[in-house]
Design an enzyme around this catalytic site. Structure first.
Site, mmCIF file in Angstrom:
data_model
loop_
_atom_site.group_PDB
_atom_site.id
_atom_site.type_symbol
_atom_site.label_atom_id
_atom_site.label_comp_id
_atom_site.label_asym_id
_atom_site.label_seq_id
_atom_site.Cartn_x
_atom_site.Cartn_y
_atom_site.Cartn_z
ATOM 1 N N CYS A 130 -45.286 -7.456 -1.188
ATOM 2 C CA CYS A 130 -44.032 -7.588 -0.442
ATOM 3 C C CYS A 130 -42.984 -8.297 -1.298
ATOM 4 O O CYS A 130 -43.250 -9.372 -1.827
ATOM 5 C CB CYS A 130 -44.277 -8.373 0.842
ATOM 6 S SG CYS A 130 -42.757 -8.820 1.691
ATOM 7 N N LYS A 183 -5.667 17.782 10.682
ATOM 8 C CA LYS A 183 -5.678 16.745 11.715
ATOM 9 C C LYS A 183 -5.869 15.409 11.003
ATOM 10 O O LYS A 183 -6.972 15.071 10.566
ATOM 11 C CB LYS A 183 -6.823 17.005 12.704
ATOM 12 C CG LYS A 183 -6.774 16.125 13.924
ATOM 13 C CD LYS A 183 -7.750 16.647 14.988
ATOM 14 C CE LYS A 183 -7.608 15.898 16.293
ATOM 15 N NZ LYS A 183 -7.910 14.481 16.184
ATOM 16 N N GLU A 199 -2.972 23.275 11.390
ATOM 17 C CA GLU A 199 -2.533 22.089 10.641
ATOM 18 C C GLU A 199 -3.707 21.158 10.382
ATOM 19 O O GLU A 199 -4.683 21.164 11.129
ATOM 20 C CB GLU A 199 -1.467 21.315 11.458
ATOM 21 C CG GLU A 199 -0.160 22.061 11.602
ATOM 22 C CD GLU A 199 0.730 21.485 12.714
ATOM 23 O OE1 GLU A 199 0.324 20.491 13.359
ATOM 24 O OE2 GLU A 199 1.810 22.048 12.931
#
Ligand SMILES: [Zn+2]
Length: 691
Positions: free
Chosen positions: A416, A124, A122
């Site tokens: 940066c 889950k 089955e």
């Protein structure tokens, strides 16, 4: 005993009873971890009620004799499951699963079964396990799994769900079924959108959303949430009998109950059939409207299940198969560059949100520049992402058959993105770094690291607040944290910060001044120096001054220290900017206590040589202060309760450690008693020193 002392004894017994009952209430209601039986608990309650009846002058509206009922009514009533709702043993490969099938067959045979074992497979469902009880065909009670033995009564909430029949067309005296409550992925997305509009918090995944929706104190709220149910087992049945599990489920379907879909061709006999069914489910799992977290293999014949039995944790007649990490495809909208606390630049994928392994993913790591170039990943591409367990989701490449987008190839910015300082990439390194010394992005990451739990443990200072305080100009350095108390009124203007939370925040900042040396060192965010290395430094060198003064050879000779960490620490301590910062922190009162070497520790105190664990909150000391005092008195203070623990000192809100200590019969002392004992002992020492 005269009347007065009898009275005093009764009074202190009453106080003790109230305290005990409150403690057990806390464990039972808040921690879901009862440590005494219902019977023992009732006896305590009765004793307290009797004492209060004899002494009406000691009445107290706060007494647990008044508040327990109210609390239980406000929360959920506990339900003890007649048939434990066990969990399953997980298997992660086909080979492991085949071993399990072999073992199951052998177990059945060894217990006298002559017929071949039949299996069913089955889906889950990834949801919340519940039990439904029908008496004479009417839904009488619904409860959550809880810890498998004790759950919560959610009957009124379940009654609001349209998908669950309240009355069965065919009545049997008693039927208990077990199923999984779930939310579809579409409903989950819609719910999060509503939460957004209402300014409420997001649910992390459909399972949390389902659990949160079911455990609503207002059942009307549950009714508005779209929850589904899949029943996958009969726990108890009276008035009817079946020989196999799949016949039972067929019957439940006839009754109109929502039952887990049956796989084609059940029941199965051979390993190949079982594996084929598991594979089928695995291939479909991305297409299902709801999430599954595996497949379940069960023995079909009920008689064999009885023969095979169960362990204390899991039935022997069923097992769970877990699929390998799920891979999904989604659109890469943008590549962002993040600046870390050491200045490291990390490319981050901004994705069209997609559900992966049960969580909504909108960001994933792209590791570094080389990785992106090798895989030729570009903005606008359809990419594959993978997430395994708790690991950060990662982009593994562009989706198969997708022509790369025409956008330009990724290049690491030369400057940066946060401060504009030049970015460097050292020869032989994959990572690029911002060289700015006043980079706000670096500072923000450093602050977030500094206040973290393993570091200075300044709770109440989340990343959002750090951002806002930086924007207001109140946090331009780590040291500024200790100047926040001068800006109380500015703090109070922050959204969501009330008098009390500002007080708490400032108190947490003050308390951090005496954090243990190891945590302080870890909080500095020095490359390659995590908490473990910081502990070594503190344990071996004992003081910040000695750590600052240590030369390279000395550092290299420390246990678990290599050349890289030694150099990293050494250059950090030698850098002028860092020396200034440490001096500034010292001036502001940040003084991590010196750690004493075993030889320096006191050997003649009541605590010498004892292994002690602290838990809960203490009346006047912080837990780390209490720990430092104990260490100075020669005790070894550890974090986990084990059979080697000599004493557990517990304050308010003690949790799992307290239970563990009870279980192991470790001697206990309240934090209040400890503080009194410590104060008395210090006073005695002082008196002795004077005389
Ligand atoms: Zn920068």
């Amino acid at each position: 005993m005269n009347d007065r002392s009898a009275n005093r004894a009764a009074r202190s017994h009453l106080a003790e009873l109230r305290q005990l009952i409150e403690h057990y209430n806390h464990l039972y209601y808040d921690q879901d971890a009862p440590v005494i039986s219902d019977y023992e608990y009732d006896m305590l309650q009765r004793e307290l009620a009797e004492l209060e009846r004899q002494h009406p002058e000691w009445a107290d509206a706060q007494s647990p004799t008044h508040s327990v009922g109210g609390k239980a009514a406000r929360g959920f009533i506990k339900v003890r499951h007649q048939v434990p709702m066990q969990s399953l043993t997980d298997y992660f490969s086909e080979a492991e699963l085949c071993d399990y099938l072999q073992t199951a067959r052998k177990l059945a045979r060894d217990n006298g079964a002559s017929e071949p074992v039949q299996f069913v497979v089955e889906q889950k469902i990834d949801g919340l396990s519940v039990s439904l009880e029908y008496a004479d065909g009417v839904l009488k009670r619904a409860s959550t799994r809880g810890d498998g033995l004790i759950g919560e009564d959610v009957t009124v909430n379940i009654q609001r769900l349209e998908s669950i029949p309240q009355r069965l067309p065919q009545a049997v005296p008693y039927l208990e079924v077990r199923g999984e409550i779930y939310m579809t992925e579409a409903d989950f997305m819609a719910l999060n959108q509503q939460q957004d509009q209402a300014g409420q918090k997001h649910f992390a995944n459909p399972r949390n959303a389902a659990a949160g929706s079911l455990r609503q104190l207002d059942p009307e709220v549950t009714g508005r949430r779209r929850l589904g149910l899949f029943i996958f087992n009969i726990q108890q049945l009276q008035g009817k009998a079946f020989t196999t599990h799949h016949q039972e489920l067929d019957w439940l379907r006839e009754l109109g109950l929502p039952v887990i879909p049956a796989e084609a061709g059940i029941p199965y006999h051979s390993d190949a059939e079982v594996l084929a069914a598991i594979k089928q489910i695995g291939e479909r799992r991305g297409l299902l409207p709801y999430g599954i977290d595996g497949a379940v293999v069960k023995v079909d014949q009920l008689r064999l299940r009885d023969l095979m039995g169960e362990t204390s944790k899991a039935p022997r007649w069923a097992a769970a198969y877990k699929y390998p990490p799920e891979i999904k495809t989604t659109r890469l909208l943008k590549i962002e560059v993040q600046v870390g606390r050491t200045g490291k630049l990390t490319p981050l994928a901004v994705l069209e949100p997609v559900l992966l392994a049960g969580s909504l993913i909108s960001r994933a790591t792209l590791h570094n520049e080389d990785y992106i170039r090798e895989k030729d990943i570009r903005e606008g591409d359809l990419v594959r992402i993978v997430k395994a367990g708790d690991v950060i989701p990662a982009v593994t490449g562009i989706a198969e058959g997708q022509r790369p987008s025409l956008r330009p190839a990724f290049e690491m910015p030369r400057r940066c993105p946060a401060c504009g300082a030049p970015v460097i990439r050292e020869v032989g390194e994959a990572a690029s770094y911002c060289t700015g010394s006043d980079c706000p992005a670096q500072l923000e990451s450093r602050l977030n690291h500094f206040v973290a739990r393993d570091c200075m443990d300044i709770s109440g200072l989340g990343s959002g607040l750090i951002k806002r305080l930086m924007a207001m100009g109140l946090l331009n350095s780590i040291a500024d944290l200790y100047r926040l108390k001068l800006h109380r009124s500015a703090l109070l203007q922050q959204k969501g910060l009330k008098d009390r939370s500002v007080d708490k925040l400032l108190a947490a900042i003050e308390q951090s001044k005496t954090r243990p040396l190891a945590n302080f060192i870890a909080s500095l965010g020095i490359r390659h120096i995590g908490l473990q290395a910081a502990k070594t430094l503190a344990g071996q060198l004992h003081s910040l001054a000695r750590i600052q003064a240590a030369d390279l050879d000395q550092l290299r000779s420390l246990p678990d220290f290599g050349d890289i960490s030694a150099r990293s620490l050494h250059s950090f301590m030698k850098a002028e900017v860092n020396q200034k910062m440490l001096d500034e922190l010292t001036e502001l009162g940040v003084r991590p206590p010196e750690e004493l070497s075993p030889e320096e520790r006191a050997t003649d105190t009541p605590w010498s040589g004892k292994t002690i664990v602290l838990t809960g909150s203490f009346p006047t000391l912080s837990r780390s202060q209490a720990g430092q005092r104990l260490s100075a008195c020669g005790a070894q203070v550890t974090g986990t309760v084990s059979s080697k623990t000599d004493l557990l000192i517990y304050g308010d809100k003690a949790g799992s450690k307290f239970n563990k200590a009870l279980e192991l019969k470790i001697p206990l002392q309240t934090a209040l008693d400890f503080e009194q004992q410590m104060n008395e002992w210090v006073r005695e020492q002082e008196e002795q020193a004077e005389s």
